[in-house]
Design a protein around this motif. Structure first.
Motif, mmCIF file in Angstrom:
data_model
loop_
_atom_site.group_PDB
_atom_site.id
_atom_site.type_symbol
_atom_site.label_atom_id
_atom_site.label_comp_id
_atom_site.label_asym_id
_atom_site.label_seq_id
_atom_site.Cartn_x
_atom_site.Cartn_y
_atom_site.Cartn_z
ATOM 1 N N THR A 8 2.730 5.176 -3.719
ATOM 2 C CA THR A 8 2.802 4.580 -5.048
ATOM 3 C C THR A 8 1.555 3.710 -5.248
ATOM 4 O O THR A 8 0.823 3.432 -4.296
ATOM 5 C CB THR A 8 4.056 3.706 -5.201
ATOM 6 N N ILE A 9 1.341 3.246 -6.464
ATOM 7 C CA ILE A 9 0.165 2.406 -6.742
ATOM 8 C C ILE A 9 0.222 1.104 -5.945
ATOM 9 O O ILE A 9 -0.798 0.620 -5.452
ATOM 10 C CB ILE A 9 -0.010 2.150 -8.262
ATOM 11 N N LYS A 10 1.416 0.530 -5.798
ATOM 12 C CA LYS A 10 1.552 -0.708 -5.015
ATOM 13 C C LYS A 10 1.207 -0.458 -3.559
ATOM 14 O O LYS A 10 0.501 -1.269 -2.935
ATOM 15 C CB LYS A 10 2.974 -1.256 -5.143
ATOM 16 N N GLN A 11 1.666 0.644 -2.997
ATOM 17 C CA GLN A 11 1.345 0.973 -1.611
ATOM 18 C C GLN A 11 -0.154 1.198 -1.437
ATOM 19 O O GLN A 11 -0.726 0.825 -0.413
ATOM 20 C CB GLN A 11 2.117 2.218 -1.165
ATOM 21 N N ARG A 12 -0.784 1.795 -2.434
ATOM 22 C CA ARG A 12 -2.238 2.014 -2.363
ATOM 23 C C ARG A 12 -2.982 0.693 -2.294
ATOM 24 O O ARG A 12 -3.922 0.541 -1.516
ATOM 25 C CB ARG A 12 -2.716 2.809 -3.573
ATOM 26 N N PHE A 13 -2.586 -0.283 -3.128
ATOM 27 C CA PHE A 13 -3.235 -1.598 -3.090
ATOM 28 C C PHE A 13 -2.996 -2.300 -1.765
ATOM 29 O O PHE A 13 -3.908 -2.887 -1.193
ATOM 30 C CB PHE A 13 -2.741 -2.485 -4.241
ATOM 31 N N VAL A 14 -1.778 -2.244 -1.270
ATOM 32 C CA VAL A 14 -1.438 -2.945 -0.026
ATOM 33 C C VAL A 14 -2.166 -2.326 1.168
ATOM 34 O O VAL A 14 -2.788 -3.034 1.961
ATOM 35 C CB VAL A 14 0.093 -2.941 0.202
ATOM 36 N N HIS A 15 -2.102 -1.013 1.284
ATOM 37 C CA HIS A 15 -2.651 -0.351 2.464
ATOM 38 C C HIS A 15 -4.160 -0.125 2.395
ATOM 39 O O HIS A 15 -4.783 0.090 3.441
ATOM 40 C CB HIS A 15 -1.944 0.987 2.691
ATOM 41 N N ASN A 16 -4.725 -0.169 1.219
ATOM 42 C CA ASN A 16 -6.158 0.105 1.072
ATOM 43 C C ASN A 16 -6.946 -1.108 0.588
ATOM 44 O O ASN A 16 -8.053 -0.966 0.098
ATOM 45 C CB ASN A 16 -6.367 1.267 0.103
ATOM 46 N N ARG A 17 -6.393 -2.305 0.727
ATOM 47 C CA ARG A 17 -7.064 -3.494 0.199
ATOM 48 C C ARG A 17 -8.446 -3.704 0.809
ATOM 49 O O ARG A 17 -9.369 -4.118 0.118
ATOM 50 C CB ARG A 17 -6.192 -4.725 0.372
ATOM 51 N N ASN A 18 -8.614 -3.406 2.095
ATOM 52 C CA ASN A 18 -9.936 -3.567 2.719
ATOM 53 C C ASN A 18 -10.935 -2.554 2.168
ATOM 54 O O ASN A 18 -12.099 -2.883 1.936
ATOM 55 C CB ASN A 18 -9.840 -3.451 4.230
ATOM 56 N N ALA A 76 -9.489 4.972 -1.851
ATOM 57 C CA ALA A 76 -8.506 3.887 -1.938
ATOM 58 C C ALA A 76 -7.442 4.145 -2.997
ATOM 59 O O ALA A 76 -6.276 3.801 -2.802
ATOM 60 C CB ALA A 76 -9.212 2.564 -2.226
ATOM 61 N N PHE A 77 -7.813 4.731 -4.127
ATOM 62 C CA PHE A 77 -6.869 4.915 -5.222
ATOM 63 C C PHE A 77 -6.271 6.319 -5.281
ATOM 64 O O PHE A 77 -5.506 6.626 -6.187
ATOM 65 C CB PHE A 77 -7.518 4.567 -6.559
ATOM 66 N N SER A 78 -6.605 7.155 -4.328
ATOM 67 C CA SER A 78 -6.027 8.487 -4.284
ATOM 68 C C SER A 78 -4.526 8.406 -4.024
ATOM 69 O O SER A 78 -4.051 7.503 -3.335
ATOM 70 C CB SER A 78 -6.695 9.304 -3.178
ATOM 71 N N LYS A 79 -3.796 9.341 -4.564
ATOM 72 C CA LYS A 79 -2.345 9.341 -4.367
ATOM 73 C C LYS A 79 -1.972 9.673 -2.932
ATOM 74 O O LYS A 79 -0.889 9.363 -2.482
ATOM 75 C CB LYS A 79 -1.679 10.350 -5.306
ATOM 76 N N ARG A 80 -2.868 10.281 -2.226
ATOM 77 C CA ARG A 80 -2.620 10.658 -0.839
ATOM 78 C C ARG A 80 -3.343 9.697 0.105
ATOM 79 O O ARG A 80 -4.422 9.214 -0.191
ATOM 80 C CB ARG A 80 -3.069 12.077 -0.584
ATOM 81 N N HIS A 81 -2.719 9.463 1.218
ATOM 82 C CA HIS A 81 -3.308 8.621 2.259
ATOM 83 C C HIS A 81 -4.350 9.450 3.003
ATOM 84 O O HIS A 81 -4.017 10.424 3.673
ATOM 85 C CB HIS A 81 -2.213 8.142 3.218
#
Length: 138
Positions: A8-18, A76-81
């Protein structure tokens, strides 16, 4: 597989903040360098040993760093990890930022014999990329 996970967008911000902060820093750096590329070494003697320093700030290298920043934002903003995308971004970022540190240090050596704040900040960003790689922050 880790590359197939949808976030989700929130998970993207949390996991990709660096990655987001590094991509943003890289983009801002490139835009400021682009703005001042003609004024950076204005008045410096046009001798042979200044050639490398003068042309290191040309648009070609700045376009490369802008592409790196945009790639980092895409990862960072891709829907996939994208673990591989993060590794590529961080490894390429280390190379580019260390190259810029070398160019800034060489410029400082030629022009003022003292390191400037710009050089110290470029080094700090390069070290932050190294820390993420060494910590395995993918």
């Amino acid at each position: 597989m880790a590359d197939e996970k949808t976030w989700t967008i929130k998970q993207r911000f949390v996991h990709n903040r660096n990655i987001i902060s590094k991509a943003f820093t890289t983009l801002v750096f490139a835009l400021f360098m682009w703005h001042g590329k003609f004024q950076e070494l204005q008045g410096a003697p046009a001798q042979n040993h200044y050639y490398v320093v003068r042309h290191a700030f040309d648009s070609g290298l700045l376009e490369l760093i802008i592409i790196l920043a945009l790639f980092g934002l895409y990862v960072a903003f891709s829907k996939r990890h994208m673990v591989k995308g993060k590794i590529i971004f961080l490894a390429t970022g280390v190379g580019i930022w260390m190259a810029y540190f070398a160019l800034f240090a060489y410029r400082d050596y030629l022009l003022s014999q003292m390191f400037t704040m710009q050089t110290a900040l470029v080094f700090a960003v390069a070290v932050s990329f190294w820390i993420d790689i060494l910590a395995g922050d993918f």
